[in-house]
Design a protein around this motif. Structure first.
Motif, short mmCIF file in Angstrom:
data_model
loop_
_atom_site.label_atom_id
_atom_site.label_comp_id
_atom_site.label_asym_id
_atom_site.label_seq_id
_atom_site.Cartn_x
_atom_site.Cartn_y
_atom_site.Cartn_z
N ALA A 280 37.48 37.29 44.01
CA ALA A 280 38.58 37.24 44.97
C ALA A 280 39.76 36.43 44.45
N TRP A 281 39.53 35.61 43.39
CA TRP A 281 40.67 34.93 42.78
C TRP A 281 41.39 35.84 41.78
N GLY A 282 40.81 36.98 41.46
CA GLY A 282 41.40 37.90 40.51
C GLY A 282 42.79 38.39 40.88
N PRO A 283 43.05 38.71 42.14
CA PRO A 283 44.41 39.12 42.49
C PRO A 283 45.46 38.07 42.14
N GLY A 284 45.15 36.80 42.38
CA GLY A 284 46.09 35.74 42.02
C GLY A 284 46.27 35.64 40.53
N TYR A 285 45.17 35.78 39.79
CA TYR A 285 45.26 35.73 38.33
C TYR A 285 46.11 36.89 37.81
N LEU A 286 45.85 38.07 38.34
CA LEU A 286 46.56 39.27 37.90
C LEU A 286 48.06 39.16 38.17
N GLN A 287 48.41 38.68 39.35
CA GLN A 287 49.81 38.58 39.71
C GLN A 287 50.55 37.54 38.86
N GLY A 288 49.81 36.60 38.30
CA GLY A 288 50.44 35.56 37.50
C GLY A 288 50.72 35.95 36.07
N LEU A 289 50.26 37.13 35.66
CA LEU A 289 50.46 37.56 34.27
C LEU A 289 51.85 38.13 34.07
N SER A 290 52.38 37.93 32.89
CA SER A 290 53.72 38.42 32.57
C SER A 290 53.65 39.81 31.95
N ASP A 291 54.82 40.44 31.82
CA ASP A 291 54.96 41.74 31.15
C ASP A 291 54.18 42.85 31.85
N ALA A 292 54.07 42.76 33.16
CA ALA A 292 53.35 43.80 33.90
C ALA A 292 54.15 45.09 33.93
N ASP A 293 53.43 46.18 33.99
CA ASP A 293 54.02 47.51 34.13
C ASP A 293 54.68 47.60 35.51
N SER A 294 55.98 47.77 35.54
CA SER A 294 56.70 47.76 36.82
C SER A 294 56.34 48.95 37.70
N SER A 295 55.80 50.00 37.11
CA SER A 295 55.42 51.17 37.89
C SER A 295 53.98 51.13 38.39
N ALA A 296 53.26 50.08 38.06
CA ALA A 296 51.85 49.98 38.42
C ALA A 296 51.67 49.90 39.93
N GLU A 297 50.67 50.62 40.42
CA GLU A 297 50.28 50.54 41.83
C GLU A 297 48.84 50.07 41.89
N TRP A 298 48.64 48.84 42.33
CA TRP A 298 47.31 48.26 42.39
C TRP A 298 46.73 48.33 43.80
N ARG A 299 45.42 48.57 43.88
CA ARG A 299 44.68 48.51 45.13
C ARG A 299 43.35 47.82 44.87
N VAL A 300 42.65 47.47 45.95
CA VAL A 300 41.35 46.82 45.84
C VAL A 300 40.31 47.63 46.61
N ALA A 301 39.14 47.80 46.00
CA ALA A 301 38.02 48.51 46.62
C ALA A 301 36.76 47.67 46.42
N PRO A 302 35.71 47.94 47.18
CA PRO A 302 34.46 47.20 46.98
C PRO A 302 33.89 47.42 45.58
N LEU A 303 33.14 46.44 45.11
CA LEU A 303 32.45 46.56 43.84
C LEU A 303 31.47 47.73 43.92
N PRO A 304 31.42 48.59 42.89
CA PRO A 304 30.43 49.68 42.92
C PRO A 304 29.02 49.14 43.08
N GLN A 305 28.15 49.96 43.65
CA GLN A 305 26.78 49.55 43.96
C GLN A 305 25.77 50.43 43.22
N TRP A 306 24.59 49.89 43.02
CA TRP A 306 23.50 50.70 42.46
C TRP A 306 22.96 51.65 43.52
#
Length: 447
Positions: A280-306
């Motif tokens: 859940a801290w990943g979104p904050g980490y991701l947003q803090g990175l530089s040189d992101a693709d300006s056209s990127a569309e990010w979403r969040v889904a549950p972790l895949p399950q067995w």
């Protein structure tokens, strides 16, 4: 009994963001002997030295100091993760130089408690705040009746993905690991320049969380019996998971880049990876990175399950506040550890300024937190959609009192696997042998 193992007890905290402090004031006179990087509001009050590297922590410290008359925090950023842990280890060996209160990831608590470096907060009424935290978070800071820290944030896991890439190649959001593998193949067959995801051999707690989702219980440990440990890192669940990833690696469906390097960060944001399996801290980490693709569309889904019908939730990361055995005023230090994030106001700073995911139930269960919209994810309410359910399903995890060594050995074995030197089963069998041998050498009885 004196254990040799834990003179180097750190674990790399790759996801923590760097901090900058404000101008220093006069020396606090604390056991850490450091100057404060924050303002002391009441100079007549007991000062408690704190080491922490949270983003935006200065505001949280200021809130505490303005709302507490008898105790004041003197904060120092002693480095992130392993940098801080190395300094703490040095202070433990020297018998002086540690702070009164220290930020520690939950996975290293046993590594320091076995060295008598942490105070049992049960002696200072920690049980009174147990119900203020999630069951999983509380389990992570306790061993038997002992309470070695107060939880702060946690890392329930989900899947961050590039919706624009999925849409371009007609990929449905996978809900199971079988569907995830099929999506990786679909992306390759479509001629994409990137891959679905990266599998880092140095993922450490990330890899361990994936094993846990398949039922792995690698360690059995109770601080009340510090010389005894159960080790079972080559169980069926771990072998199932690592074999799955070996198949994806062998088919060139995923990369095996080291995590949290500059190249890895670039690949996260330039479309090389269509998925980021994250806490859940990943979104904050991701947003803090530089040189992101300006056209990127990010979403969040549950972790895949067995098994989609029987989901298993896992956690990657999580930090705490512990009182060190060198604290001059342990009762005052316990107040700091308990109260620093013990209010909704403090947590709103942590959430909005530092992207922390709370274990504090008052804010965790609030409409405010559930209904937060995240512009980076197209306004998605990612907590309500994914992370709240993931957090509710996490029951805690037991790490070893030599977790850094265990993670280093896991990294070594996984690297050998992706290099084609051995298969997943052999890698985990060798890991088991190395940990059992090491534990014996350090004075443990392996059960």
């Amino acid at each position: 009994m004196k254990f040799k193992i834990l003179a180097t007890a750190g674990v790399v905290a790759v996801a923590a963001a760097a901090l900058t402090g404000c101008s220093p004031t006069a020396d606090s006179g604390s056991s850490a002997g450091a100057s404060c990087t924050n303002k002391i509001v009441n100079t007549e009050a007991t000062q408690v030295s704190v080491w922490a590297w949270y983003p935006a922590f200065e505001e949280v410290v200021d809130l505490f100091n303005t709302t507490h008359d008898d105790v004041q925090i003197c904060w120092t950023n002693a480095g992130q993760g392993n940098d801080e842990y190395t300094k703490f280890s040095t202070a433990i060996e020297a018998g002086s130089g540690a702070p009164d209160v220290i930020m520690l990831e939950s996975e290293v608590l046993s590594s320091f408690s076995i060295r008598d470096a942490l105070v049992d907060l049960a002696e200072f009424g920690a049980a009174d705040v147990k119900d203020d935290y999630t069951d999983g978070a509380w389990s992570d800071v306790t061993s038997g009746d002992a309470v070695y820290a107060i939880p702060v944030d946690s890392g329930p896991m989900g899947m961050l993905y590039r919706k624009d890439i999925f849409d371009k190649y007609g990929i449905a959001t996978p809900t199971t690991w079988d569907e995830f593998a099929a999506a990786a193949q679909q992306l390759k067959d479509a001629g994409s320049d990137g891959v679905l995801v990266n599998f880092p051999t140095n993922g450490r707690a990330f890899n361990q969380a994936l094993f846990a989702q398949a039922g792995s219980v690698p360690f059995v440990y109770d601080s009340a019996k510090p010389t005894d440990i159960g080790i079972d890192v080559n169980d069926d669940g771990s072998k199932k998971v690592l074999s799955y990833w070996q198949e994806l690696v062998d088919a060139d469906l995923v990369t095996t880049d080291d995590a949290f390097t500059a190249d890895y960060n670039t690949s996260l944001v330039d479309g090389t990876y269509a998925v980021y399996l994250a806490a859940a801290w990943g979104p904050g980490y991701l947003q803090g990175l530089s040189d992101a693709d300006s056209s990127a569309e990010w979403r969040v889904a549950p972790l895949p399950q067995w098994d989609a019908a029987a989901p298993v939730q896992v956690n990657w990361g999580g930090s705490t506040f512990a009182v060190t055995s060198q604290a001059k005023d342990k009762a005052a230090a316990a107040v700091v550890a308990t109260d620093i994030f013990g209010s909704d106001e403090a947590w709103k700073i942590g959430i909005e300024k530092a992207a922390l995911f709370p274990t504090y139930t008052s804010i965790l269960e609030s409409d405010y937190f559930a209904e937060l919209e995240y512009p980076f994810f197209g306004g998605q309410q990612i907590n309500k959609d994914v992370f709240l359910e993931a957090a509710a399903g996490y029951g805690g995890f037991t790490f070893s009192p030599f977790q850094n060594f265990a993670f280093d050995q896991l990294t070594e074995q996984q690297f050998a696997m992706v290099q084609g030197e051995k298969d997943a089963s052999k890698a985990l069998d060798d890991l088991q042998d190395s940990l059992v041998k090491y534990a014996g050498e350090q004075g443990f009885t392996v059960k």
